[in-house]
Design an enzyme around this catalytic site. Structure first.
Site, PDB file in Angstrom:
ATOM      1  NE  ARG A 150      -3.786  -2.206   2.267  1.00  0.00           N
ATOM      2  CZ  ARG A 150      -3.518  -3.072   3.246  1.00  0.00           C
ATOM      3  NH1 ARG A 150      -2.624  -2.785   4.169  1.00  0.00           N
ATOM      4  NH2 ARG A 150      -4.176  -4.210   3.313  1.00  0.00           N
ATOM      5  CE  LYS A 182      -2.090  12.678 -15.364  1.00  0.00           C
ATOM      6  NZ  LYS A 182      -2.542  12.831 -16.769  1.00  0.00           N
ATOM      7  CD  GLU A 213       5.120  14.914 -24.251  1.00  0.00           C
ATOM      8  OE1 GLU A 213       4.538  15.930 -23.808  1.00  0.00           O
ATOM      9  OE2 GLU A 213       4.531  13.841 -24.490  1.00  0.00           O
ATOM     10  CE  LYS A 236       3.769  16.251 -16.182  1.00  0.00           C
ATOM     11  NZ  LYS A 236       3.739  14.989 -16.906  1.00  0.00           N
ATOM     12  CD  GLU A 272      -5.439  14.491 -16.409  1.00  0.00           C
ATOM     13  OE1 GLU A 272      -5.552  13.363 -15.950  1.00  0.00           O
ATOM     14  OE2 GLU A 272      -4.901  14.721 -17.504  1.00  0.00           O
ATOM     15  NE  ARG A 313      -1.023  16.113 -14.097  1.00  0.00           N
ATOM     16  CZ  ARG A 313      -0.376  15.406 -13.181  1.00  0.00           C
ATOM     17  NH1 ARG A 313      -0.638  15.595 -11.907  1.00  0.00           N
ATOM     18  NH2 ARG A 313       0.524  14.506 -13.529  1.00  0.00           N
ATOM     19  CG  ASN A 319      -4.156  15.287 -21.389  1.00  0.00           C
ATOM     20  OD1 ASN A 319      -3.163  14.636 -21.061  1.00  0.00           O
ATOM     21  ND2 ASN A 319      -5.256  15.320 -20.654  1.00  0.00           N
ATOM     22  CG  HIS A 322      -0.621  13.821 -24.969  1.00  0.00           C
ATOM     23  ND1 HIS A 322       0.075  14.987 -25.221  1.00  0.00           N
ATOM     24  CD2 HIS A 322       0.267  12.978 -24.369  1.00  0.00           C
ATOM     25  CE1 HIS A 322       1.318  14.862 -24.768  1.00  0.00           C
ATOM     26  NE2 HIS A 322       1.461  13.658 -24.251  1.00  0.00           N
TER      27      HIS A 322
END
Lengths: 376, 376
Positions: free
Chosen positions: A121, A143, A185, A227, A237, A241, A245, A248
């Site tokens: 965990r 992420k 990117e 970023k 997000e 955020r 994308n 993307h």
């Protein structure tokens, strides 16, 4: 050395961009654990380890970490690979004081972060990204996750590292295609949030592509700042955020349509960014001059590999993308260089038109690349 | 109706213990989502669904949820089962607005909670525990996860539900052995934190075991209060929360030694609690009278099924248990009825002696049960 502090509601940590970080890695890990006992588990790919393993082992000296291997490539970013790593950690007696080190590209970082998120965990981890893509994008923001058969990154956690240590020396062994793909990117970061970075990339393409240390460090640090700034303002997000994308939505569809094998992620994002720019232009949201500058810069950092797909297939694949929220497809479009907006009313017809236009450009560029190769 | 608010640093939610909650489930889910759109995915086992599916479907009326099935039993608490559920959710078009409902026992709750924790990096879920064990223990506290081959619950997340709705009607279809096993966790709650609950269980055994609605509601609510109180004070199990592991160190070893199949979890915990009490007595930490009362109460709520193992094997298995931190084995021992302490200096010799003593009691009880059956 450039150092950026990323502060979110759930974590605060340093992103260091510098040469020679691998050499001081063991001391840095100890400092991050602040005197608490820990055991290091380093996750890497055989390829990266072949290039850098000796130097890492030399840096650790007698206190060598347990090394776990992840086969390279997106096809191994799955739960079954994760289970194998989890079992290896358990067999090695890892407990909650385990410290994972992600030593590799985006796949290694995403899988290792998720491994750290769910082993007992949650244990701590540190990102040591070895590709440009990982340094400017995937290692930052917490992420983590793996793919399902049904789609990319559909499973995962938000789990921040204790630190991101981006050693620019590691970029020296990066294949040229991966360097170029990663720079897509950085271009994205310029388009959505940093006109100065965009200008720097326009004016210093030769130095950046030639891996000039100063130029690369500048680009990595500026990209990371974009970023980190966005993530700090919207960790989970829920709004802002999403602008990350940019490129993307169609990019993921292209990757899915080509089985995640034909193009590098950054290349697919490059094509997706071109498509988003075209859509912005069609909608009158961005002027022709700026749209042209964006598309020119993306292609300057190419060549982007070509691929085959139909517009209908790409559009179908975008609607199964996870950025969709309750049936509405969100799309990030450029307002000007340095500013992006999220729109939620893109129709299937618009999508089809943009996909057709982009596919035509893909064919043109593919033909041009072939011609060029013939001439050689 | 008893309602307990569980407040931790990361979440605050209600645990309701009452009859008739299934009938009002759809309205309660809507209230929990506070007007936001959502799609319900109910995860259950075929056995539970056979008993309660019709009533659930009737309650939902036209807005029936998507039902996902998890085969019953600990052997299915694995990543491969999870992956199948994740793919089913993706195939059904679940997005971040999915609301999962765990409608089942501990395995369904743990797997569904983890599914919610990692699907698209986290969606909401509600616990509707259908066994006593799940109502008094596993549904509360946000621990979710699955097993590895190397051990139980080695993979997971802390992910709190939006609410826990413990409908005591659901206990009416529970097999008697599962009711008794679940009550071992209530006894544990009494031992570690609530002498009144302990006394109530001593004085009302016939009513509780006879499923008297008032008695059961009282026991469930008191047990939940103990757990909620401990979790509120130590969400991430860095200290106090460890006392909830009372009886679980040897309990897990017994489960592992018998392949997780022979005994119910609560039965293994019952034996583990007896062992912990014996260890407390051996160390002079608890008096003989209180130790006897504890062991008597545990056996009163039996019979605990017997099993075969060697002391050495059980002790070896305890040291691979995940409660271990950097080589030191933590053990929760009773100081008196209503108070537990964590000790970290238990030797292998002590463990062996306690395991031998417990195994002798297991044999005695097994022989007595056989005699009883013969007489029938």
């Amino acid at each position: 050395m450039p150092s950026i502090q990323l502060k979110t509601p759930s974590a605060s940590y340093e992103i260091v961009i510098a040469s020679g970080l691998v050499k001081t890695l063991p001391a840095r890990l100890k400092k991050l654990k602040a005197g608490k006992p820990f055991r290091t588990f380093l996750v890497t790919s055989p390829e990266i380890w072949g290039l850098w393993g000796k130097q890492v082992i030399a840096a650790f000296g007698k206190e060598s970490p347990t090394v776990l291997f992840l086969p390279a490539g997106e096809t191994h970013k799955r739960l079954r690979t994760l289970e194998s790593l989890l079992e290896q950690m358990a067999a090695a007696g890892a407990d909650r004081d385990a410290l994972l080190v992600a030593f590799g590209g985006g796949v290694v970082g995403d899988v290792t972060g998720f491994l750290a998120a769910i082993y007992m965990r949650g244990v701590a981890y540190v990102q040591v990204p070895t590709t440009l893509l990982a340094q400017v994008d995937s290692s930052i923001g917490g992420k983590t996750g793996v793919n399902l058969a049904a789609g990319k990154n559909l499973v995962g956690s938000f789990h921040h590292p204790l630190a991101v240590l981006a050693d620019t020396d590691l970029l020296n062994t990066l294949p040229a295609a991966e360097l170029r793909a990663g720079l897509q990117e950085s271009i994205k970061a310029g388009i959505i949030r940093d006109p100065k970075l965009f200008g720097y990339l326009e004016n210093n393409a030769d130095a950046v592509l030639g891996r000039d240390a100063k130029a690369l460090t500048h680009v990595v640090a500026a990209s990371v700042r974009v970023k980190a700034d966005v993530v700090a303002n919207d960790e989970r997000e829920s709004g802002l955020r999403m602008i990350l994308n940019y490129g993307h939505t169609l990019g993921h569809a292209i990757e899915a349509a080509t089985g995640y094998k034909q193009l590098l992620h950054g290349e697919a994002v490059g094509w997706g960014s071109i498509a988003a720019t075209r859509l912005g232009l069609m909608r009158g949201m961005i002027g022709k001059d700026e749209a042209d500058r964006i598309i020119r810069l993306i292609l300057r950092y190419g060549p982007l590999r070509s691929f085959k797909a139909t517009a209908a297939r790409l559009v179908d694949l975008t609607s199964s993308d996870k950025k969709k929220r309750s049936g509405t497809l969100s799309f990030v479009l450029p307002a000007k260089i340095g500013e992006a907006v999220i729109v939620r009313d893109v129709t299937r017809e618009e999508m089809l038109a943009v996909a057709e236009w982009t596919l035509e450009l893909v064919r043109e560029q593919g033909a041009a690349a072939k011609q060029k190769q013939k001439r050689k």
